[in-house]
Scaffold this motif. Structure first.
Motif, PDB file in Angstrom:
ATOM      1  N   THR A  17       0.846  -1.191   0.000  1.00 26.04           N
ATOM      2  CA  THR A  17       0.000   0.000   0.000  1.00 26.04           C
ATOM      3  C   THR A  17       0.881   1.240   0.000  1.00 26.04           C
ATOM      4  O   THR A  17       1.795   1.368   0.829  1.00 26.04           O
ATOM      5  CB  THR A  17      -0.921   0.032   1.229  1.00 26.04           C
ATOM      6  N   ALA A  18       0.634   2.141  -0.948  1.00 24.85           N
ATOM      7  CA  ALA A  18       1.347   3.419  -0.989  1.00 24.85           C
ATOM      8  C   ALA A  18       0.643   4.409  -0.070  1.00 24.85           C
ATOM      9  O   ALA A  18      -0.590   4.514  -0.070  1.00 24.85           O
ATOM     10  CB  ALA A  18       1.387   3.952  -2.412  1.00 24.85           C
ATOM     11  N   ASN A  19       1.438   5.137   0.720  1.00 24.59           N
ATOM     12  CA  ASN A  19       0.892   6.098   1.679  1.00 24.59           C
ATOM     13  C   ASN A  19       1.399   7.504   1.361  1.00 24.59           C
ATOM     14  O   ASN A  19       2.584   7.698   1.068  1.00 24.59           O
ATOM     15  CB  ASN A  19       1.311   5.746   3.102  1.00 24.59           C
ATOM     16  N   PHE A  20       0.500   8.473   1.423  1.00 26.27           N
ATOM     17  CA  PHE A  20       0.892   9.872   1.279  1.00 26.27           C
ATOM     18  C   PHE A  20       1.193  10.418   2.669  1.00 26.27           C
ATOM     19  O   PHE A  20       0.325  10.423   3.543  1.00 26.27           O
ATOM     20  CB  PHE A  20      -0.224  10.675   0.625  1.00 26.27           C
ATOM     21  N   VAL A  21       2.435  10.871   2.890  1.00 24.47           N
ATOM     22  CA  VAL A  21       2.849  11.357   4.205  1.00 24.47           C
ATOM     23  C   VAL A  21       2.630  12.870   4.311  1.00 24.47           C
ATOM     24  O   VAL A  21       1.983  13.357   5.237  1.00 24.47           O
ATOM     25  CB  VAL A  21       4.322  11.001   4.488  1.00 24.47           C
ATOM     26  N   SER A  22       3.155  13.628   3.343  1.00 20.12           N
ATOM     27  CA  SER A  22       3.011  15.079   3.418  1.00 20.12           C
ATOM     28  C   SER A  22       3.390  15.726   2.096  1.00 20.12           C
ATOM     29  O   SER A  22       4.000  15.099   1.219  1.00 20.12           O
ATOM     30  CB  SER A  22       3.912  15.656   4.523  1.00 20.12           C
ATOM     31  N   SER A  23       2.996  16.994   1.983  1.00 19.08           N
ATOM     32  CA  SER A  23       3.465  17.824   0.876  1.00 19.08           C
ATOM     33  C   SER A  23       3.762  19.204   1.425  1.00 19.08           C
ATOM     34  O   SER A  23       3.210  19.622   2.439  1.00 19.08           O
ATOM     35  CB  SER A  23       2.407  17.920  -0.233  1.00 19.08           C
ATOM     36  N   SER A  24       4.650  19.902   0.747  1.00 20.92           N
ATOM     37  CA  SER A  24       4.949  21.278   1.116  1.00 20.92           C
ATOM     38  C   SER A  24       5.029  22.100  -0.171  1.00 20.92           C
ATOM     39  O   SER A  24       5.906  21.852  -0.999  1.00 20.92           O
ATOM     40  CB  SER A  24       6.288  21.372   1.869  1.00 20.92           C
ATOM     41  N   PRO A  25       4.060  23.019  -0.353  1.00 22.96           N
ATOM     42  CA  PRO A  25       2.982  23.437   0.543  1.00 22.96           C
ATOM     43  C   PRO A  25       2.002  22.303   0.838  1.00 22.96           C
ATOM     44  O   PRO A  25       1.871  21.371   0.064  1.00 22.96           O
ATOM     45  CB  PRO A  25       2.294  24.570  -0.239  1.00 22.96           C
ATOM     46  N   ALA A  26       1.296  22.431   1.962  1.00 18.62           N
ATOM     47  CA  ALA A  26       0.306  21.437   2.342  1.00 18.62           C
ATOM     48  C   ALA A  26      -0.958  21.621   1.506  1.00 18.62           C
ATOM     49  O   ALA A  26      -1.206  22.696   0.950  1.00 18.62           O
ATOM     50  CB  ALA A  26      -0.023  21.576   3.828  1.00 18.62           C
ATOM     51  N   ALA A  27      -1.740  20.558   1.437  1.00 18.70           N
ATOM     52  CA  ALA A  27      -2.996  20.617   0.702  1.00 18.70           C
ATOM     53  C   ALA A  27      -4.034  21.398   1.495  1.00 18.70           C
ATOM     54  O   ALA A  27      -4.035  21.385   2.726  1.00 18.70           O
ATOM     55  CB  ALA A  27      -3.499  19.211   0.413  1.00 18.70           C
ATOM     56  N   SER A  28      -4.926  22.062   0.780  1.00 17.09           N
ATOM     57  CA  SER A  28      -6.066  22.750   1.384  1.00 17.09           C
ATOM     58  C   SER A  28      -7.309  22.269   0.658  1.00 17.09           C
ATOM     59  O   SER A  28      -7.423  22.431  -0.559  1.00 17.09           O
ATOM     60  CB  SER A  28      -5.919  24.268   1.251  1.00 17.09           C
ATOM     61  N   GLY A  29      -8.222  21.647   1.421  1.00 19.65           N
ATOM     62  CA  GLY A  29      -9.401  21.082   0.785  1.00 19.65           C
ATOM     63  C   GLY A  29      -9.064  19.976  -0.177  1.00 19.65           C
ATOM     64  O   GLY A  29      -9.772  19.766  -1.166  1.00 19.65           O
ATOM     65  N   GLY A  30      -7.989  19.240   0.092  1.00 23.80           N
ATOM     66  CA  GLY A  30      -7.589  18.128  -0.762  1.00 23.80           C
ATOM     67  C   GLY A  30      -6.783  18.525  -1.975  1.00 23.80           C
ATOM     68  O   GLY A  30      -6.440  17.664  -2.798  1.00 23.80           O
ATOM     69  N   VAL A  81      -3.350  20.757  -3.488  1.00 21.80           N
ATOM     70  CA  VAL A  81      -2.126  21.531  -3.283  1.00 21.80           C
ATOM     71  C   VAL A  81      -2.128  22.647  -4.329  1.00 21.80           C
ATOM     72  O   VAL A  81      -2.086  22.374  -5.534  1.00 21.80           O
ATOM     73  CB  VAL A  81      -0.874  20.652  -3.441  1.00 21.80           C
ATOM     74  N   ARG A  82      -2.196  23.888  -3.882  1.00 15.72           N
ATOM     75  CA  ARG A  82      -2.231  25.032  -4.795  1.00 15.72           C
ATOM     76  C   ARG A  82      -0.908  25.784  -4.728  1.00 15.72           C
ATOM     77  O   ARG A  82      -0.456  26.158  -3.650  1.00 15.72           O
ATOM     78  CB  ARG A  82      -3.391  25.967  -4.437  1.00 15.72           C
ATOM     79  N   VAL A  83      -0.289  25.981  -5.895  1.00 20.01           N
ATOM     80  CA  VAL A  83       1.028  26.622  -5.944  1.00 20.01           C
ATOM     81  C   VAL A  83       1.064  27.629  -7.080  1.00 20.01           C
ATOM     82  O   VAL A  83       0.200  27.643  -7.969  1.00 20.01           O
ATOM     83  CB  VAL A  83       2.156  25.586  -6.131  1.00 20.01           C
ATOM     84  N   CYS A  84       2.109  28.461  -7.036  1.00 21.20           N
ATOM     85  CA  CYS A  84       2.327  29.458  -8.083  1.00 21.20           C
ATOM     86  C   CYS A  84       3.217  28.878  -9.170  1.00 21.20           C
ATOM     87  O   CYS A  84       3.921  27.884  -8.973  1.00 21.20           O
ATOM     88  CB  CYS A  84       2.973  30.715  -7.494  1.00 21.20           C
TER      89      CYS A  84
END
Length: 515
Positions: free
Chosen positions: A153-166, A168-171
């Motif tokens: 099973t693959a697990n998502f640990v984290s992202s940076s920037p973090a997700a908001s409302g599922g 990840v929004r970036v520039c």
């Protein structure tokens, strides 16, 4: 043709000859087995006496007789003439991935086994020969291997920037860090981790960084152990990269004297990102005259979320072919999706002497001109029952262009992956006629990719404070300057992605006001 391999089974003193499978000269055969001998159409016999025939086009699908196994073919000899082709596919149809193509060779491919990722466990063999000479063919034995994969099973640990409302929004140009891990039922030793970013690129490791182009993407992690076993779950972490808004500014007047007012105004239009996953259109495919010969043409889709499937017949808008053929009656046409599921568009026999398009009814010349025939979930008329009009050379009755009902319903395709190779297979069942598919494609409902589309929203906006600005609000300001020259001001917009965009507006103070 070849020395029969005497694979004998001893059962309580009795001898049982292993099952023999021979390649059909035309059409498709199927077998559910984990043992037996497999030969070309000449069958077992002396090395050169039982050769395969000219102008063959046969398919054999071997699937394991035991659940959880993978089919295996071991060749003891192979002799294929030039421009005759033995093809092996990793699945239960010729739409599956290729495991090898053999022509003009006497080198045996050895053992070929269905891959771990092949859910069906089947192997499909296709053989086509031309009319210019033959060879001895092949001899092979059939078997199965047990799939003994651990659960991963693959697990998502984290992202940076973090997700908001599922999401990840970036520039634009901003790097995103992803951290993942795996859960193993046995052991994770030696496992590899491969991230796919949805933009055609990948990276390896549990901790990776990536810069995305503007757009919307689904990020996934594939974990593979040393045995080739991998996780079946999709992370589908959505990443959206902000789009650049349109900022229009103005100054009224733009040229003035000192101590006079210029009214600054700004209007902002946010730019939507709309995902368009319309599948590509194929190129031209020649349909030569043949007797039971099948021809295929394929388009590939790859922009839908990983793991997305057809869930309803109404997911299809239409499937259209621009085609000409001088005898509809000898054709069967099948639509095959990436996992091998299929539906019949036009069955054989049917259509009598009717044309498709405007053909040149002479196998030695061509092509003619195509007409576009679309198959839809709502059409009620079969292609063979369509209205005709005069066309072609010599003139004949040709089915008019329009929407038609396929023989099989579009519900046949429920469960098909959206991403992968989609194939049209045309089988010419009788001699003396040919044709062309000039192009074909299909359209899926826009709702299948609407979830990936987005429009940034404005969080803050206004004129950046500066000397000479007064009465400032979200879109307007007054500028009054006491010195001559060109004076520039900045309008700024920040969206919900945290991205800031600016636009300048200048005024020209070219005269001194009277006291």
């Amino acid at each position: 043709m070849k020395v029969l391999l005497t694979a004998l089974l001893l059962l309580v003193g009795n001898t049982l000859l292993a099952q023999t499978y021979t390649m059909p000269g035309t059409g498709t055969s199927n077998a559910s087995t984990c043992s037996g001998n497999f030969y070309d159409s000449g069958g077992p016999g002396a090395l050169n006496s039982n050769q395969y025939s000219n102008n063959e086009n046969g398919v054999y699908v071997f699937c394991p007789s035991a659940s959880g196994n993978r089919a295996q073919i071991t060749f003891s000899m192979l002799d294929i003439n030039n421009n005759d082709f033995l093809e092996i596919f990793d699945g239960n149809s010729v739409a599956a991935a290729s495991l090898g193509v053999y022509t003009n060779t006497t080198t045996s491919p050895g053992t070929i086994t269905a891959s771990v990722g092949n859910a069906s466990g089947c192997l499909t063999v296709r053989f086509t020969s031309n009319g210019n000479g033959r060879a001895a063919g092949w001899a092979a034995t059939l078997g199965c291997v047990v799939v003994a994969c651990q659960t991963i099973t693959a697990n998502f640990v984290s992202s940076s920037p973090a997700a908001s409302g599922g999401v990840v929004r970036v520039c634009q140009g901003q790097s995103v860090n992803f951290v993942g891990s795996g859960t193993f039922s046995t052991s994770g030793t030696g496992a590899t981790y491969t991230w796919s970013f949805g933009d055609g690129t990948t990276a390896n490791g549990t901790n990776v960084n990536h810069v995305f182009p503007a757009g919307s993407y689904a990020v996934n992690l594939t974990i593979t152990d040393p045995n080739g076993c991998f996780n079946n779950n999709n992370l589908n972490r959505q990443v959206q990269v902000s789009t650049t808004p349109t900022i229009n500014t103005s100054a009224t007047p733009a040229t003035l004297c000192t101590n006079q007012f210029s009214a600054l105004n700004a209007a902002v239009t946010m730019t939507p990102y709309v995902v368009n996953c319309t599948p590509p259109i194929s190129g031209t495919t020649f349909l030569p005259d043949g007797t039971g010969v099948s021809y295929t043409t394929t388009v590939t889709t790859n922009c839908y979320p990983p793991g997305a499937t057809i869930t309803s017949a109404n997911d299809f808008v239409n499937l259209c072919l621009n085609i000409e053929h001088s005898y509809l009656g000898d054709l069967s046409v099948r639509f095959i999706c990436p996992n091998g599921q299929s539906m019949v568009l036009k069955a054989y026999p049917g259509g009598a002497g009717t044309y498709l398009g405007s053909p040149l009814d002479d196998p030695t010349v061509g092509p003619g001109t195509g007409r576009t025939y679309c198959f839809t979930p709502t059409a009620t008329t079969l292609l063979t029952a369509g209205t005709t009009s005069s066309a072609g050379s010599p003139a004949g009755n040709s089915v008019v262009a329009g929407d038609y009902r396929p023989v099989d319903p579009f519900t046949n395709m429920i469960g098909c992956p959206l991403n992968g190779n989609w194939t049209i297979q045309v089988t010419d069942n009788l001699a003396a006629d040919n044709g062309y598919i000039f192009d074909w494609g299909f359209n899926l409902t826009a709702a299948l990719n609407a979830a990936q589309s987005f429009t940034p929203t404005i969080v803050s906006q206004g004129w950046v404070p500066a000397a000479g600005l007064y009465n400032v609000n979200a879109t307007q300001a007054n500028a009054v300057m006491g010195t001559m020259g060109v004076h520039c001001f900045t309008y700024s917009v920040t969206d919900n992605f945290g991205c800031t965009y600016t636009a300048p507006q200048c005024i020209n103070v070219n005269c001194m006001s009277l006291p």
